[in-house]
Design a protein around this motif. Structure first.
Motif, PDB file in Angstrom:
ATOM      1  N   LYS A   1       0.521  -1.058   0.116  1.00  0.00           N
ATOM      2  CA  LYS A   1       0.033   0.043   0.376  1.00  0.00           C
ATOM      3  C   LYS A   1       1.379   1.292  -0.014  1.00  0.00           C
ATOM      4  N   MET A   2       1.970   1.408  -0.686  1.00  0.00           N
ATOM      5  CA  MET A   2       3.105   2.937  -0.707  1.00  0.00           C
ATOM      6  C   MET A   2       2.883   2.714  -2.163  1.00  0.00           C
ATOM      7  N   ALA A   3       2.805   4.058  -2.444  1.00  0.00           N
ATOM      8  CA  ALA A   3       2.403   4.481  -4.067  1.00  0.00           C
ATOM      9  C   ALA A   3       4.036   6.207  -4.316  1.00  0.00           C
ATOM     10  N   SER A   4       4.401   6.210  -3.630  1.00  0.00           N
ATOM     11  CA  SER A   4       5.292   7.335  -3.730  1.00  0.00           C
ATOM     12  C   SER A   4       6.723   6.700  -3.114  1.00  0.00           C
ATOM     13  N   MET A   5       8.030   6.996  -3.695  1.00  0.00           N
ATOM     14  CA  MET A   5       9.577   6.657  -2.973  1.00  0.00           C
ATOM     15  C   MET A   5       9.570   7.223  -1.726  1.00  0.00           C
TER      16      MET A   5
ATOM     17  N   VAL B   1      15.171   8.647   0.816  1.00  0.00           N
ATOM     18  CA  VAL B   1      16.254   7.386   0.374  1.00  0.00           C
ATOM     19  C   VAL B   1      16.277   6.483  -0.358  1.00  0.00           C
ATOM     20  N   GLN B   2      15.010   6.245  -0.884  1.00  0.00           N
ATOM     21  CA  GLN B   2      14.391   5.341  -1.807  1.00  0.00           C
ATOM     22  C   GLN B   2      14.804   5.778  -3.591  1.00  0.00           C
ATOM     23  N   LYS B   3      14.226   6.938  -3.667  1.00  0.00           N
ATOM     24  CA  LYS B   3      15.030   7.351  -5.078  1.00  0.00           C
ATOM     25  C   LYS B   3      15.372   8.061  -5.060  1.00  0.00           C
TER      26      LYS B   3
ATOM     27  N   THR C   1      16.287   7.787  10.809  1.00  0.00           N
ATOM     28  CA  THR C   1      15.393   6.541  10.993  1.00  0.00           C
ATOM     29  C   THR C   1      14.377   6.351  10.739  1.00  0.00           C
ATOM     30  N   GLY C   2      13.493   5.799  10.050  1.00  0.00           N
ATOM     31  CA  GLY C   2      12.169   5.479   9.964  1.00  0.00           C
ATOM     32  C   GLY C   2      12.073   6.005   8.338  1.00  0.00           C
ATOM     33  N   SER C   3      13.202   5.907   7.449  1.00  0.00           N
ATOM     34  CA  SER C   3      12.956   6.847   5.693  1.00  0.00           C
ATOM     35  C   SER C   3      12.416   5.812   5.303  1.00  0.00           C
ATOM     36  N   GLY C   4      11.950   4.288   4.889  1.00  0.00           N
ATOM     37  CA  GLY C   4      12.215   3.581   4.060  1.00  0.00           C
ATOM     38  C   GLY C   4      13.737   3.265   3.549  1.00  0.00           C
ATOM     39  N   LYS C   5      14.219   3.021   4.741  1.00  0.00           N
ATOM     40  CA  LYS C   5      15.130   2.093   4.146  1.00  0.00           C
ATOM     41  C   LYS C   5      15.734   0.492   3.926  1.00  0.00           C
ATOM     42  N   THR C   6      14.876  -0.496   4.497  1.00  0.00           N
ATOM     43  CA  THR C   6      14.481  -1.650   4.156  1.00  0.00           C
ATOM     44  C   THR C   6      14.113  -1.852   2.359  1.00  0.00           C
ATOM     45  N   LEU C   7      13.173  -1.088   1.801  1.00  0.00           N
ATOM     46  CA  LEU C   7      12.366  -1.061   1.365  1.00  0.00           C
ATOM     47  C   LEU C   7      14.064  -0.246   0.059  1.00  0.00           C
TER      48      LEU C   7
ATOM     49  N   ASP D   1      22.645  -4.169   7.244  1.00  0.00           N
ATOM     50  CA  ASP D   1      21.778  -3.236   7.732  1.00  0.00           C
ATOM     51  C   ASP D   1      22.394  -2.912   8.664  1.00  0.00           C
ATOM     52  N   GLU D   2      22.081  -1.250   8.929  1.00  0.00           N
ATOM     53  CA  GLU D   2      22.528  -1.109  10.904  1.00  0.00           C
ATOM     54  C   GLU D   2      24.458  -1.433  11.048  1.00  0.00           C
ATOM     55  N   ALA D   3      24.584  -1.018   9.821  1.00  0.00           N
ATOM     56  CA  ALA D   3      26.035  -2.120   9.720  1.00  0.00           C
ATOM     57  C   ALA D   3      26.960  -0.263  10.631  1.00  0.00           C
TER      58      ALA D   3
ATOM     59  N   ARG E   1      17.403  -1.034  17.602  1.00  0.00           N
ATOM     60  CA  ARG E   1      17.202  -0.560  16.332  1.00  0.00           C
ATOM     61  C   ARG E   1      16.648  -0.986  15.057  1.00  0.00           C
ATOM     62  N   GLY E   2      16.326  -0.316  14.137  1.00  0.00           N
ATOM     63  CA  GLY E   2      15.543  -0.360  13.221  1.00  0.00           C
ATOM     64  C   GLY E   2      13.731  -1.381  12.970  1.00  0.00           C
ATOM     65  N   LEU E   3      13.672  -1.767  14.300  1.00  0.00           N
ATOM     66  CA  LEU E   3      12.248  -2.433  14.482  1.00  0.00           C
ATOM     67  C   LEU E   3      10.924  -1.208  14.311  1.00  0.00           C
ATOM     68  N   ASP E   4      10.508  -1.490  13.173  1.00  0.00           N
ATOM     69  CA  ASP E   4       9.490  -0.731  12.827  1.00  0.00           C
ATOM     70  C   ASP E   4       8.190  -1.317  13.541  1.00  0.00           C
ATOM     71  N   LEU E   5       8.032  -0.647  14.809  1.00  0.00           N
ATOM     72  CA  LEU E   5       6.432  -1.382  15.273  1.00  0.00           C
ATOM     73  C   LEU E   5       5.392   0.365  15.438  1.00  0.00           C
TER      74      LEU E   5
ATOM     75  N   GLY F   1      14.339   6.577  17.235  1.00  0.00           N
ATOM     76  CA  GLY F   1      13.749   6.804  16.091  1.00  0.00           C
ATOM     77  C   GLY F   1      12.514   5.981  16.052  1.00  0.00           C
ATOM     78  N   ARG F   2      12.421   5.112  16.863  1.00  0.00           N
ATOM     79  CA  ARG F   2      11.016   4.100  17.119  1.00  0.00           C
ATOM     80  C   ARG F   2       9.944   5.062  17.751  1.00  0.00           C
ATOM     81  N   THR F   3      10.067   6.029  17.221  1.00  0.00           N
ATOM     82  CA  THR F   3       8.252   6.597  17.032  1.00  0.00           C
ATOM     83  C   THR F   3       8.883   7.776  15.574  1.00  0.00           C
ATOM     84  N   ALA F   4       7.863   8.476  15.982  1.00  0.00           N
ATOM     85  CA  ALA F   4       7.943   9.464  14.392  1.00  0.00           C
ATOM     86  C   ALA F   4       8.234   8.964  13.128  1.00  0.00           C
ATOM     87  N   ARG F   5       8.122   7.123  13.095  1.00  0.00           N
ATOM     88  CA  ARG F   5       8.243   6.965  11.337  1.00  0.00           C
ATOM     89  C   ARG F   5       7.746   7.230  10.102  1.00  0.00           C
ATOM     90  N   ILE F   6       8.208   7.672   9.442  1.00  0.00           N
ATOM     91  CA  ILE F   6       7.616   7.578   7.996  1.00  0.00           C
ATOM     92  C   ILE F   6       6.255   8.622   8.331  1.00  0.00           C
TER      93      ILE F   6
HETATM   94  N1  LIG Z   1       7.261   4.275   0.131  1.00  0.00           N
HETATM   95  C1  LIG Z   1       6.939   4.202   1.098  1.00  0.00           C
HETATM   96  N2  LIG Z   1       5.940   4.803   1.497  1.00  0.00           N
HETATM   97  C2  LIG Z   1       4.860   4.475   2.707  1.00  0.00           C
HETATM   98  N3  LIG Z   1       5.690   3.629   3.469  1.00  0.00           N
HETATM   99  C3  LIG Z   1       6.431   3.378   3.681  1.00  0.00           C
HETATM  100  C4  LIG Z   1       7.509   3.452   2.440  1.00  0.00           C
HETATM  101  N4  LIG Z   1       8.978   3.123   2.797  1.00  0.00           N
HETATM  102  C5  LIG Z   1       8.673   2.659   3.627  1.00  0.00           C
HETATM  103  N5  LIG Z   1       8.006   2.941   4.363  1.00  0.00           N
HETATM  104  C6  LIG Z   1       7.463   2.473   5.426  1.00  0.00           C
HETATM  105  O1  LIG Z   1       8.416   2.690   6.183  1.00  0.00           O
HETATM  106  C7  LIG Z   1       8.528   2.432   7.501  1.00  0.00           C
HETATM  107  C8  LIG Z   1       9.964   2.654   7.982  1.00  0.00           C
HETATM  108  O2  LIG Z   1      10.553   2.244   7.153  1.00  0.00           O
HETATM  109  P1  LIG Z   1      12.001   1.419   7.345  1.00  0.00           P
HETATM  110  O3  LIG Z   1      11.753   0.764   8.291  1.00  0.00           O
HETATM  111  O4  LIG Z   1      12.221   0.821   6.574  1.00  0.00           O
HETATM  112  O5  LIG Z   1      12.996   2.181   7.661  1.00  0.00           O
HETATM  113  P2  LIG Z   1      14.759   2.426   8.146  1.00  0.00           P
HETATM  114  O6  LIG Z   1      14.557   3.545   7.378  1.00  0.00           O
HETATM  115  O7  LIG Z   1      15.450   0.656   7.804  1.00  0.00           O
HETATM  116  O8  LIG Z   1      14.669   3.189  10.021  1.00  0.00           O
HETATM  117  P3  LIG Z   1      15.578   2.270  11.206  1.00  0.00           P
HETATM  118  O9  LIG Z   1      16.284   3.133  10.925  1.00  0.00           O
HETATM  119  O10 LIG Z   1      14.905   2.603  12.503  1.00  0.00           O
HETATM  120  O11 LIG Z   1      16.205   0.988  10.484  1.00  0.00           O
HETATM  121  C9  LIG Z   1       7.693   0.792   7.659  1.00  0.00           C
HETATM  122  O12 LIG Z   1       6.236   0.997   8.300  1.00  0.00           O
HETATM  123  C10 LIG Z   1       7.461   0.761   6.254  1.00  0.00           C
HETATM  124  O13 LIG Z   1       6.571   0.212   5.249  1.00  0.00           O
END
Ligand SMILES: Nc1ncnc2c1ncn2[C@@H]1O[C@H](COP(=O)(O)OP(=O)(O)OP(=O)(O)O)[C@@H](O)[C@H]1O
Length: 730
Positions: A162-166, A169-171, A189-195, A300-302, A502-506, A529-534
């Motif tokens: 359910k994601m529409a725009s990048m 960091v993804q872009k 933190t919480g900016s979408g590095k996993t994807l 990740d989390e190098a 680290r990294g947990l997306d709660l 960074g476990r709060t105020a994500r994305i």
């Molecule tokens: N393009 C996107 N649109 C909307 N939500 C997104 C998008 N990319 C990632 N997300 C959501 O943003 C949240 C944070 O992503 P992610 O865990 O990858 O952050 P992170 O940068 O790895 O954070 P951290 O540094 O804490 O590990 C997740 O819930 C993920 O599903």
């Protein structure tokens, strides 16, 4: 050493009916002067004189059983009875033998409770220059369609994730990675590095000319520092692979039987997610593991992986991969790029692109940070000299004398979770023992234990208080269950160590509380960074002792701004809860509650904790061990923070109060002296590799592969929520 001189209160009669109305209460004014902070001496003395004669000697003996007055519907008569004598409520001190006076009033013996508000150090004013925080734009307006991905991958991102725009960091990352570049990726933190790494991996593997077979083994290897993060990354990859069923992901993370992991490796895993320790275990002991076809290595989390002294493990892994395959893409990611990452980049990246998202660098892909030689330094001059913090994250600090730390934390939790709706809190502590101690203490006192179901939920008025805990000494099964329960929950309080930093997306975490200060500004960034994500809102609270106030400047030097919340304002929430009312203030509900009464209510709360701890020798010993664990952790702050956090600046008697102990344990100094000889170290990025290896040993319990023999684990909490035997021994 005695904790302090005593203020004597008729605590057992202080308990009144626990109504949940919210009487008007007067907050402590921000301009409370030092004089007022210290209490009103005259009043305190009067109280002492008044009650002293009645209470020489120790508090009355208590039974070992957990005290609890279960919440039940009460009629008016019952209420009256409660008001007159019996304590009733979530926190219910042990009952003391009642004495009937001439007037027929029920009188109870007095409990000796050290004054929380006397002899505390002065709370300094926080003076620091306001710094301009590094800001990053989270989202772009660009869609995933622009990346030239497989249409099924795009539709999975859109419809399953359910994601529409990048995100920014993804872009910036995905096109470079699709070009085949190595990369060093930093964004908040919480900016979408996993994807940012998962999408290119899946896109490239599904596009391979000869279709991947399960039996081919790993094409991509993803290393993460903790098991929960491994599970989370696995989950994301699994979702992305929905249309590409022939590519098999798998996770190795310890805690699972080695045999079943071996079996899965034998069948074949194409995208392998693992903690370094666990992978090394398999490299050393599993015949079926090979890296012949590795095309991607993601770390990740190098910086954390390096902090933890996993460098040795990483070397083993790199050697194993290099021995079987020469060419692959390498990606290092973290929200905090540190010296450690640069060293890791030196040994693992080839002609990498360095991607860093911030206002200054946004939309400006800085390519070509070349390695000067195979082992030369990676130049990362484009890095901002501060850490980026999510824009909607409100950071706070509060200065709290050690004696008042426990009641302040409890008041903060009650304020957020009991009197407000839908709050999800994470509270960080410095050791597993501390998490266990406070988890059980809160469960037994704030909730009352014997009616609390195993999940930690009470059917009483405090049903909004749901405590969970997570640390490296728990059984993996329970760790995973807690992680999932807290993820899905709308509210609750997770007490944890840095294993959750680290990294947990709660989702929907509203507050991060740091009860013990982190060992570095980078860890501070990851914890909050476990709060105020994305792009969401969130808040954080750092609790510091007055002697630690300088830490605020240390954070400011990394462009981290915190604003102060006064301790008195946190404690003022006690005014809204008449369970904490001291009897002498009467039962009138409409009057406002002043600073002196709030102090007394805090004392009532502290007394409930102390009563619980002192109800048996076993609990006192448990609290002492937790205190010892705190001191040990305190001794491990890195050198550059030692001037702020030094064991010598701790007042043991005062610190003991925050463990519900009435006095400082006599033999603590001696045992600490012994520990000092083999002083453990905290992660210190500036230390040489050798010391990192030692760190690995020390921190192994938190981040272990799960294969160590004799690993002491905390057994699943028994159904009464009492401390398990092990917890009492640890
Ligand atoms: N393009 C996107 N649109 C909307 N939500 C997104 C998008 N990319 C990632 N997300 C959501 O943003 C949240 C944070 O992503 P992610 O865990 O990858 O952050 P992170 O940068 O790895 O954070 P951290 O540094 O804490 O590990 C997740 O819930 C993920 O599903």
């Amino acid at each position: 050493m005695a904790a302090d001189e005593s203020l004597l209160l008729n605590i057992s009669e202080d308990w009144t009916f626990p109504g949940f109305h919210r009487p008007e209460h007067k907050k402590f004014s921000r301009s409370v002067g030092a004089k007022e902070r210290k209490g009103t001496p005259k009043q305190a003395k009067t109280t002492k004189r008044k009650f002293q004669g009645d209470n020489e000697g120790p508090p009355p003996k208590r039974k070992n059983e957990i005290f609890l007055v279960p919440a039940k519907k009460t009629d008016v008569k019952e209420v009256e009875r409660t008001v007159k004598g019996k304590p009733e409520g979530l926190i219910s001190p042990k009952k003391h033998p009642a004495v009937r006076t001439n007037e027929g009033q029920v009188e109870r013996p007095f409990i000796k409770t050290s004054s929380l508000f006397k002899n505390n150090p002065e709370i300094p004013e926080i003076h620091r220059a306001t710094v301009k925080q590094v800001r990053e734009k989270v989202f772009t307006s660009d869609s995933f369609h622009e990346l030239g991905l497989h249409p099924h991958l795009i539709s999975t991102i859109n419809s399953v994730l359910k994601m529409a725009s990048m995100t920014s960091v993804q872009k910036q990352s995905i096109p470079s990675l699709l070009e085949g570049r190595d990369a060093l990726v930093r964004s908040q933190t919480g900016s979408g590095k996993t994807l940012a790494y998962c999408i290119p991996v899946v896109q490239s593997l599904q596009a391979m000319k000869s279709r991947i077979q399960r039996s081919d083994g790993p094409y991509a290897l993803v290393l993460v520092p903790t098991r929960e993060l491994a599970l989370q990354s696995f989950d994301t990859i699994q979702k992305l692979l929905k249309p590409f069923t022939w590519i098999v992901p798998g996770v190795l993370m310890g805690g699972e039987k080695r045999k079943s992991e071996k079996a899965r490796l034998r069948k074949g895993i194409n995208i392998l997610i693992s903690t370094p320790g666990r992978l090394v275990d398999h490299i050393k002991s599993t015949k079926n593991i090979h890296f012949r076809r590795i095309q991607w290595l993601i770390i990740d989390e190098a910086d954390r992986i390096l902090d933890l002294g996993f460098e040795k493990d990483i070397t083993v892994i790199l050697n194993a991969i290099n021995a079987e395959c020469e060419k692959r893409q390498n990606v290092l990611l973290s929200a905090t790029l540190t010296e450690g990452v640069t060293r890791l980049a030196d040994i693992s990246l080839h002609n990498p692109v360095s991607i860093s998202v911030s206002d200054e660098t946004c939309d400006q892909r800085t390519k070509g940070y070349k390695i000067a030689g195979e082992s030369g330094p990676l130049r990362t001059s484009a890095e901002p000299d501060g850490f980026a913090v999510p824009e909607k994250l409100q950071q706070h600090v509060t200065l709290v004398p050690s004696k008042l730390k426990l009641v302040t934390l409890a008041a903060f939790i009650l304020g957020r979770c009991e009197f407000e709706k839908d709050h999800k809190l994470i509270v960080f502590f410095s050791s597993c023992e501390l998490v266990e101690f406070y988890y059980h203490l809160f469960l037994q006192t704030l909730l009352g234990s014997s009616t609390a179901p195993a999940s930690g939920q009470s059917p009483s008025a405090s049903s909004r208080l749901k405590f969970l805990r997570l640390h490296g000494n728990m059984e993996q099964e329970e760790r995973t269950a807690v992680f999932q329960e807290f993820s899905l929950s709308k509210s609750g309080i997770l007490l944890c160590t840095d294993v959750a930093a680290r990294g947990l997306d709660l989702p929907q975490v509203t507050w991060i509380v740091q009860y013990n200060a982190p060992s570095s500004p980078a860890e501070y960034i990851h914890r909050i960074g476990r709060t105020a994500r994305i792009g969401c809102h969130g808040s954080s609270l750092l609790i510091l002792a007055p002697s630690e106030a300088e830490y605020v400047n240390s954070l400011a030097s990394h462009k981290i701004n915190v604003s102060e919340i006064k301790m008195e304002d946190i404690l003022s929430i006690l005014a809204t809860d008449d369970r904490f009312k001291a009897r002498r203030w009467g039962n009138k509900k409409s009057r406002s509650v002043g600073p002196q009464e709030i102090r007394e209510r805090a004392t009532v709360l502290q007394t409930a904790f102390e009563d619980y701890v002192h109800a048996s020798a076993e609990r006192v010993s448990w609290a002492k061990k937790a205190l010892q664990s705190f001191i040990r952790a305190y001794a491990t702050y890195p050198k550059d923070l030692k001037h702020i956090f030094h064991v010598r600046s701790l007042h043991l008697g005062h610190v003991a109060k925050s463990f519900g102990l009435r006095d400082a344990p006599q033999n603590l100094n001696a045992s600490l002296g012994n520990k000092r000889k083999s002083k453990p170290k905290r992660p210190d990025l500036h230390k040489k590799t050798q010391s990192k290896h030692r760190l690995a040993e020390i921190l192994r319990s938190e981040y272990s592969s799960g294969m160590e023999a004799g690993d002491a684990k905390v057994k699943k909490q028994n159904k009464h929520g009492k401390p398990s035997n092990h917890a009492l021994q640890s």
